[in-house]
Motif scaffolding. Structure first.
Motif, PDB file in Angstrom:
ATOM      1  N   VAL A   1      12.479  41.506  45.890  1.00  0.00           N
ATOM      2  CA  VAL A   1      12.036  42.434  46.871  1.00  0.00           C
ATOM      3  C   VAL A   1      12.553  41.762  48.173  1.00  0.00           C
ATOM      4  O   VAL A   1      13.035  40.793  48.335  1.00  0.00           O
ATOM      5  N   PRO A   2      12.803  42.885  49.169  1.00  0.00           N
ATOM      6  CA  PRO A   2      13.489  42.593  50.422  1.00  0.00           C
ATOM      7  C   PRO A   2      12.689  41.672  51.338  1.00  0.00           C
ATOM      8  O   PRO A   2      11.494  41.693  51.393  1.00  0.00           O
ATOM      9  N   THR A   3      13.384  40.881  52.275  1.00  0.00           N
ATOM     10  CA  THR A   3      12.595  40.263  53.027  1.00  0.00           C
ATOM     11  C   THR A   3      12.854  40.846  54.551  1.00  0.00           C
ATOM     12  O   THR A   3      13.346  42.058  54.496  1.00  0.00           O
ATOM     13  N   GLU A   4      12.222  40.361  55.390  1.00  0.00           N
ATOM     14  CA  GLU A   4      12.387  40.805  56.779  1.00  0.00           C
ATOM     15  C   GLU A   4      13.986  41.150  57.197  1.00  0.00           C
ATOM     16  O   GLU A   4      14.389  42.149  57.647  1.00  0.00           O
ATOM     17  N   LYS A   5      14.776  40.123  57.010  1.00  0.00           N
ATOM     18  CA  LYS A   5      15.932  40.048  57.196  1.00  0.00           C
ATOM     19  C   LYS A   5      16.717  41.299  56.257  1.00  0.00           C
ATOM     20  O   LYS A   5      17.620  41.950  56.878  1.00  0.00           O
ATOM     21  N   GLY A   6      16.551  41.553  55.042  1.00  0.00           N
ATOM     22  CA  GLY A   6      16.725  42.531  54.294  1.00  0.00           C
ATOM     23  C   GLY A   6      16.669  43.983  54.798  1.00  0.00           C
ATOM     24  O   GLY A   6      17.473  44.764  54.931  1.00  0.00           O
ATOM     25  N   TYR A   7      15.349  44.192  55.296  1.00  0.00           N
ATOM     26  CA  TYR A   7      14.802  45.421  55.804  1.00  0.00           C
ATOM     27  C   TYR A   7      15.737  45.640  57.161  1.00  0.00           C
ATOM     28  O   TYR A   7      16.083  46.647  57.415  1.00  0.00           O
ATOM     29  N   ARG A   8      15.858  44.549  57.945  1.00  0.00           N
ATOM     30  CA  ARG A   8      16.460  44.582  59.237  1.00  0.00           C
ATOM     31  C   ARG A   8      18.107  45.066  58.964  1.00  0.00           C
ATOM     32  O   ARG A   8      18.594  46.093  59.780  1.00  0.00           O
ATOM     33  N   TYR A   9      18.659  44.395  58.166  1.00  0.00           N
ATOM     34  CA  TYR A   9      20.315  44.868  57.634  1.00  0.00           C
ATOM     35  C   TYR A   9      19.923  46.502  57.235  1.00  0.00           C
ATOM     36  O   TYR A   9      21.003  47.263  57.714  1.00  0.00           O
ATOM     37  N   PHE A  10      19.196  46.870  56.645  1.00  0.00           N
ATOM     38  CA  PHE A  10      19.005  48.257  56.096  1.00  0.00           C
ATOM     39  C   PHE A  10      18.712  49.186  56.966  1.00  0.00           C
ATOM     40  O   PHE A  10      19.392  50.095  57.070  1.00  0.00           O
ATOM     41  N   VAL A  11      17.716  48.912  57.929  1.00  0.00           N
ATOM     42  CA  VAL A  11      17.242  49.585  59.126  1.00  0.00           C
ATOM     43  C   VAL A  11      18.633  49.783  60.174  1.00  0.00           C
ATOM     44  O   VAL A  11      18.925  50.956  60.640  1.00  0.00           O
TER      45      VAL A  11
ATOM     46  N   GLY B   1      17.909  56.920  69.125  1.00  0.00           N
ATOM     47  CA  GLY B   1      16.956  56.996  70.217  1.00  0.00           C
ATOM     48  C   GLY B   1      15.558  56.281  69.628  1.00  0.00           C
ATOM     49  O   GLY B   1      14.268  56.808  69.924  1.00  0.00           O
ATOM     50  N   VAL B   2      15.674  55.669  68.488  1.00  0.00           N
ATOM     51  CA  VAL B   2      14.456  55.101  67.735  1.00  0.00           C
ATOM     52  C   VAL B   2      14.395  53.627  67.677  1.00  0.00           C
ATOM     53  O   VAL B   2      15.421  52.997  67.263  1.00  0.00           O
ATOM     54  N   GLY B   3      13.475  52.814  68.041  1.00  0.00           N
ATOM     55  CA  GLY B   3      13.326  51.509  67.916  1.00  0.00           C
ATOM     56  C   GLY B   3      12.314  50.991  66.947  1.00  0.00           C
ATOM     57  O   GLY B   3      11.395  51.359  66.322  1.00  0.00           O
ATOM     58  N   VAL B   4      12.918  49.845  66.058  1.00  0.00           N
ATOM     59  CA  VAL B   4      11.806  49.308  65.040  1.00  0.00           C
ATOM     60  C   VAL B   4      11.876  47.879  65.152  1.00  0.00           C
ATOM     61  O   VAL B   4      12.769  47.247  65.107  1.00  0.00           O
ATOM     62  N   ALA B   5      10.559  47.597  64.872  1.00  0.00           N
ATOM     63  CA  ALA B   5      10.288  46.063  64.787  1.00  0.00           C
ATOM     64  C   ALA B   5       9.450  45.712  63.518  1.00  0.00           C
ATOM     65  O   ALA B   5       8.634  46.582  62.856  1.00  0.00           O
ATOM     66  N   ILE B   6      10.031  44.914  63.010  1.00  0.00           N
ATOM     67  CA  ILE B   6       9.587  44.492  61.390  1.00  0.00           C
ATOM     68  C   ILE B   6       8.735  43.157  61.248  1.00  0.00           C
ATOM     69  O   ILE B   6       9.669  42.195  61.692  1.00  0.00           O
ATOM     70  N   GLY B   7       7.709  43.101  60.967  1.00  0.00           N
ATOM     71  CA  GLY B   7       7.149  41.998  60.683  1.00  0.00           C
ATOM     72  C   GLY B   7       6.752  41.062  61.651  1.00  0.00           C
ATOM     73  O   GLY B   7       6.539  41.781  62.902  1.00  0.00           O
ATOM     74  N   SER B   8       7.455  39.677  61.632  1.00  0.00           N
ATOM     75  CA  SER B   8       7.459  38.930  62.924  1.00  0.00           C
ATOM     76  C   SER B   8       7.976  39.374  64.173  1.00  0.00           C
ATOM     77  O   SER B   8       7.930  38.730  65.207  1.00  0.00           O
TER      78      SER B   8
ATOM     79  N   LEU C   1       0.279  41.930  63.073  1.00  0.00           N
ATOM     80  CA  LEU C   1       1.539  42.997  62.421  1.00  0.00           C
ATOM     81  C   LEU C   1       2.506  42.236  61.703  1.00  0.00           C
ATOM     82  O   LEU C   1       3.650  42.594  61.460  1.00  0.00           O
ATOM     83  N   LEU C   2       1.991  40.937  61.042  1.00  0.00           N
ATOM     84  CA  LEU C   2       2.985  40.275  60.453  1.00  0.00           C
ATOM     85  C   LEU C   2       3.496  41.024  59.361  1.00  0.00           C
ATOM     86  O   LEU C   2       4.623  40.506  58.896  1.00  0.00           O
ATOM     87  N   HIS C   3       2.584  41.885  58.686  1.00  0.00           N
ATOM     88  CA  HIS C   3       2.962  42.376  57.525  1.00  0.00           C
ATOM     89  C   HIS C   3       3.349  43.719  57.711  1.00  0.00           C
ATOM     90  O   HIS C   3       3.122  44.714  56.739  1.00  0.00           O
ATOM     91  N   ALA C   4       3.492  44.189  59.022  1.00  0.00           N
ATOM     92  CA  ALA C   4       3.669  45.554  59.215  1.00  0.00           C
ATOM     93  C   ALA C   4       5.064  45.883  60.002  1.00  0.00           C
ATOM     94  O   ALA C   4       5.431  44.790  60.429  1.00  0.00           O
ATOM     95  N   SER C   5       5.446  47.177  59.921  1.00  0.00           N
ATOM     96  CA  SER C   5       6.484  47.518  60.746  1.00  0.00           C
ATOM     97  C   SER C   5       6.012  48.340  61.837  1.00  0.00           C
ATOM     98  O   SER C   5       5.163  49.375  61.549  1.00  0.00           O
TER      99      SER C   5
ATOM    100  N   THR D   1       5.927  47.151  55.655  1.00  0.00           N
ATOM    101  CA  THR D   1       7.078  46.751  55.829  1.00  0.00           C
ATOM    102  C   THR D   1       7.975  47.257  54.878  1.00  0.00           C
ATOM    103  O   THR D   1       9.102  47.569  54.972  1.00  0.00           O
ATOM    104  N   HIS D   2       7.212  47.899  53.723  1.00  0.00           N
ATOM    105  CA  HIS D   2       8.046  48.686  52.752  1.00  0.00           C
ATOM    106  C   HIS D   2       7.927  50.157  53.103  1.00  0.00           C
ATOM    107  O   HIS D   2       8.090  50.878  52.309  1.00  0.00           O
ATOM    108  N   MET D   3       7.583  50.722  54.224  1.00  0.00           N
ATOM    109  CA  MET D   3       7.597  51.879  54.360  1.00  0.00           C
ATOM    110  C   MET D   3       8.955  52.643  54.348  1.00  0.00           C
ATOM    111  O   MET D   3       9.813  51.987  54.216  1.00  0.00           O
ATOM    112  N   ASP D   4       8.896  54.000  54.238  1.00  0.00           N
ATOM    113  CA  ASP D   4      10.003  54.865  54.082  1.00  0.00           C
ATOM    114  C   ASP D   4      10.585  54.772  55.738  1.00  0.00           C
ATOM    115  O   ASP D   4      10.179  55.862  56.466  1.00  0.00           O
TER     116      ASP D   4
END
Length: 364
Positions: free
Chosen positions: A65-75, A276-283, A290-294, A334-337
């Motif tokens: 499964v992806p980590t925060e770092k994986g989601y960050r690269y994807f986003v 024009g969109v900002g994203v914060a993932i987990g920590s 919000l540790l387990h949220a985005s 964190t696994h949101m679409d």
């Protein structure tokens, strides 16, 4: 070449995990994606991605499964946010067009965004600190009190009581109101306060000097009042379906901390990507609940509305041009679409930009 293919594998893992919420294995990747290599090669790539901190293996012999770092690269690689479909745009438009006031529009926007994403939606009312004055009326309501009704360019209406030693004549009050509207229109409330103080010292305004000073105090007080930013929230019930009970308590606590949320989402809306969109993932949110949220957030403001006449045509915007007066955002797992959430947040933000632009025009 290996590194770029490895990142394609990462993207595929993130996409599949978002869709299934089940650990992703090399065999399913080979079936679902045309990566042009064998299952064994993909297994090696996934192991390398795990070593680099992009993936994690929750159980032995299970998928990853992806980590925060994986989601960050994807986003970060979602360079352009997909525009919504024509049907979705029409739906947003018709839903928000029924708004009878700014408050109604913001409440509707929160409800709508929550329904589109299946997550918590938060919409802030336009900040008075960032608004400009359009019009002020002063109405006597008691022997020593006037009510100042201030209309801003964002369509917000703020009221403030002015207590004075004695009540001037109606003509003197009207003369002061006309002068303030003429000289302060288009100024921030803080600047308007300074201007009204100089008007108070001008010849011909001796009889209303106390009223002018009280009005200047009111303008400056409104500009500094952070509580004037109301938050409209919808969809908290969706959380129960996406989080474990252990995660829910701190998450609900975080949602109760409105000042913390406002600061986080406001900062995010000003530190956006090219769309024009900002994203914060987990920590990254630096908020324990919000540790387990985005969190996905976008600002809405005056210039965005005048420039983006098509609202959701897929074009990009520059944060420096946007000058957000408030934000609209979504909070989910964190696994949101991410692609769909970012598109929905951006679309609703743009419709709100258009709405307050029209409200400000009507008010002037």
């Amino acid at each position: 070449m290996t590194q770029s293919r490895r990142m394609l594998v990462l993207r595929a893992v993130v996409e599949d995990y978002i869709r299934s919420q089940e650990p992703v294995g090399s065999t399913s990747l080979t079936k679902q994606h045309d990566l042009g290599v064998s299952s064994a090669t993909i297994r090696n790539d996934m192991a390398a991605l795990e070593d680099e901190g992009y993936l994690i293996q929750p159980h032995t012999s299970a998928g990853r499964v992806p980590t925060e770092k994986g989601y960050r690269y994807f986003v970060d690689r979602l360079a352009t946010v997909m525009p919504l479909s024509e049907a979705q745009r029409r739906g947003i438009n018709s839903f928000l067009e029924g708004s009878v006031s700014l408050k109604d529009a913001l409440q509707r926007a929160a409800r709508l965004l929550s329904e589109i994403t299946g997550q918590v939606a938060i919409v802030a009312s336009p900040s008075l600190a960032k608004a400009t004055m359009r019009h002020v009326e002063m109405v006597p309501v008691a022997m020593n009190t006037l009510l100042a009704v201030v209309i801003t360019d964002t369509g917000r209406v703020a009221q403030h009581g002015l207590v004075v030693p004695s009540m001037p004549s109606a003509d003197d009050i009207n003369h002061l109101s006309s002068t303030v509207n003429e000289q302060c229109g288009g100024l921030s409330l803080a600047k308007a306060g300074e201007k009204v103080r100089s008007i108070a010292e001008t010849a011909g305004f001796e009889e209303v000097k106390a009223v002018a000073k009280a009005l200047a105090d009111a303008f400056e007080s409104m500009a500094l009042d952070e509580r004037a930013n109301e938050l409209y929230m919808s969809g908290a019930s969706h959380l129960a379906h996406s989080r474990s009970l252990a995660d829910l308590a701190p998450l609900f606590d975080a949602l109760e901390e409105q000042v913390v949320l406002m600061k986080l989402m406001s900062n995010l809306s000003e530190e956006t990507n090219a769309s024009g969109v900002g994203v914060a993932i987990g920590s990254e949110s630096h908020t324990p609940g919000l540790l387990h949220a985005s969190v996905v957030s976008s600002g809405y403001g005056r210039k965005a509305a005048s420039r983006d006449s098509n609202l959701d045509d897929g074009s990009t915007t520059s944060p420096s041009d946007n000058e957000p007066v408030a934000f609209v955002g979504s909070i989910g797992p964190t696994h949101m679409d991410y692609a769909a959430t970012m598109a929905a947040v951006r679309a609703v933000a743009r419709y709100l930009s258009a709405f307050i632009s029209e409200s400000g025009t009507d008010a002037s």
